[in-house]
Design a protein around this motif. Sequence first.
Motif, PDB file in Angstrom:
ATOM      1  N   ASP A 215       0.977  -1.264   0.018  1.00 31.82           N
ATOM      2  CA  ASP A 215       0.038  -0.087  -0.018  1.00 31.82           C
ATOM      3  C   ASP A 215       0.791   1.296   0.086  1.00 31.82           C
ATOM      4  N   VAL A 216       0.399   2.385  -0.480  1.00 29.57           N
ATOM      5  CA  VAL A 216       0.955   3.639  -0.646  1.00 29.57           C
ATOM      6  C   VAL A 216       1.247   4.106   0.784  1.00 29.57           C
ATOM      7  N   ASP A 217       2.285   4.603   1.214  1.00 30.38           N
ATOM      8  CA  ASP A 217       2.360   5.169   2.544  1.00 30.38           C
ATOM      9  C   ASP A 217       1.290   6.239   2.758  1.00 30.38           C
ATOM     10  N   ALA A 218       0.874   6.379   4.045  1.00 33.75           N
ATOM     11  CA  ALA A 218      -0.472   7.143   4.340  1.00 33.75           C
ATOM     12  C   ALA A 218      -0.055   8.622   3.766  1.00 33.75           C
ATOM     13  N   GLY A 219       0.975   8.928   4.134  1.00 29.72           N
ATOM     14  CA  GLY A 219       1.625  10.308   3.661  1.00 29.72           C
ATOM     15  C   GLY A 219       1.517  10.714   2.346  1.00 29.72           C
ATOM     16  N   LEU A 220       1.487   9.652   1.699  1.00 31.80           N
ATOM     17  CA  LEU A 220       1.479   9.891   0.121  1.00 31.80           C
ATOM     18  C   LEU A 220       0.058   9.883  -0.601  1.00 31.80           C
ATOM     19  N   GLU A 221      -0.681   9.272   0.174  1.00 24.68           N
ATOM     20  CA  GLU A 221      -1.970   8.995  -0.493  1.00 24.68           C
ATOM     21  C   GLU A 221      -2.443  10.269  -1.204  1.00 24.68           C
ATOM     22  N   ALA A 222      -2.640  11.604  -0.657  1.00 23.29           N
ATOM     23  CA  ALA A 222      -3.253  12.597  -1.288  1.00 23.29           C
ATOM     24  C   ALA A 222      -2.664  13.057  -2.479  1.00 23.29           C
ATOM     25  N   TYR A 223      -1.427  12.572  -2.855  1.00 21.13           N
ATOM     26  CA  TYR A 223      -0.518  12.928  -4.061  1.00 21.13           C
ATOM     27  C   TYR A 223      -0.345  11.872  -5.020  1.00 21.13           C
ATOM     28  N   SER A 224      -0.804  10.671  -4.565  1.00 16.39           N
ATOM     29  CA  SER A 224      -0.585   9.270  -5.466  1.00 16.39           C
ATOM     30  C   SER A 224      -1.863   9.086  -6.266  1.00 16.39           C
ATOM     31  N   SER A 225      -1.381   8.475  -7.275  1.00 17.62           N
ATOM     32  CA  SER A 225      -2.399   7.776  -8.356  1.00 17.62           C
ATOM     33  C   SER A 225      -3.254   6.633  -7.462  1.00 17.62           C
ATOM     34  N   PRO A 226      -4.096   6.100  -8.134  1.00 19.00           N
ATOM     35  CA  PRO A 226      -4.711   5.086  -7.484  1.00 19.00           C
ATOM     36  C   PRO A 226      -3.901   3.648  -7.351  1.00 19.00           C
ATOM     37  N   ALA A 227      -2.961   3.604  -8.073  1.00 15.21           N
ATOM     38  CA  ALA A 227      -2.100   2.735  -8.161  1.00 15.21           C
ATOM     39  C   ALA A 227      -1.063   2.961  -9.154  1.00 15.21           C
TER      40      ALA A 227
END
Length: 452
Positions: A283-295
Amino acid sequence: SKKLNEEERYTYDLLCDRLALDLEESDFSYYEEPLSPTSGMQSELLLLFAEYPFYTADDVETYLSLLQSVPDYVQGLLSYESEKSAAGLFMEKEDAKKSAQQCREILTKEALSSGTHFLQTTFSSRLASLLQKGLLTAKQQSQYEAQNQSLLSKSVLPAWQLLADGLEQLSDTGRTRGGLSQKPDGRQYYAWLVKESTGSSLSMDQLYLLLQKQFQKTYKEMKQTLTTYQELTGGTPDLAPVNDGFPLSDPTAILEDLQNRMQQDFPALADLTAQTVQCDIQDVDAGLEAYSSPAFYMIPPIDALMQNTIRINRSSTADGIELYTTLAHEGYPGHLYQTVYSSRCQFASCSPTADMWRAGRTIPNGFPMNMPHRFLRKRKAAWAAPIPLRCSVRFWHSSAICKSTCFAYSTFLCTITARKSQSFCAPSNPSVFRKSSRNVFTIICALPLRSI
């Protein structure tokens, strides 16, 4: 070329085609946008740093040297954007404002002071892994932590603030609105992009007719499937229970299932290599979720092509059919399969043909190569700083995989549906079409189409 064998002639033709594309691209030096609000370097570069793999202590040293080079790189970006402005091709005001805001939000002094920024937490976890493997001493770990903190505070943060200020200063200089079609030579640039991205020499009209024909064929097949379902069950399929009771939820199990189901349409990787293809799915790090693509899938280094990486953003990717189709896009028969298959075929080409490659995620251990190299031909536009790179060599076997996995067709379907339903599907993940009432397209966009 008469003295070359068949394989050599093919490679020669690929290189000639690539050089011709590069020469043609020289007319569009200021059309590419490295700082777009959707997937610009203001966020992508930091995401790449967060995913930079540490195999040894030397990798940590290289990583820290890259952080130190960030101010020069950012200055090059601003120089390029200034030249775009002078040429009348700067981005729209709204986009510049959004990108500037992202610069200020993705990296803040408060987050660095508290030690909670993802470039701190991910760095610490990677060091801890090296320490656990005995590849790093506790003293080295402490020293590296201090260096990382210093570079983030004294080099990267000021550079990102400078980038935000520069974008805001240029925000009123854009002269066109409405996308590429409104820019001088915008349509020609789009045609060039299609040619480079798909590997096809067909004209835009020919491609449109080809895709429209395939769309109609596939739509009829899906409609017939729906009719058959109604005849057998007496009702209309509801995707909600399909998601609720979807039989697979573990990403690794999904990739295994996809490999089995794709065998009737695609060659097995086992026929091409005796090595085991590995994939680290996290899973993407929680801190990256707002700036990351769905996958996203990251192409591995050239000396570790069997070690693949897929990251899933759980904040925007639900379980069930959505996760399944997303992993089909990123894994099998998508980017992972494309990368391993084409590398085994050993046909070298510089042409990035998949959307992730164009999105800047090509190089997990360095800055994206597909942006800076385009402008090194022109001295004035050489905004790429001289940063050391450890890069992956990109391979491509004709356009067969691109046509088979059908990334362009997926985007086409989403575009057609978006026009009809006023919905939007990000090209970086066309298999997920959230807002459309036409749920059938969620499935269609993930289908491999052999006839294209």
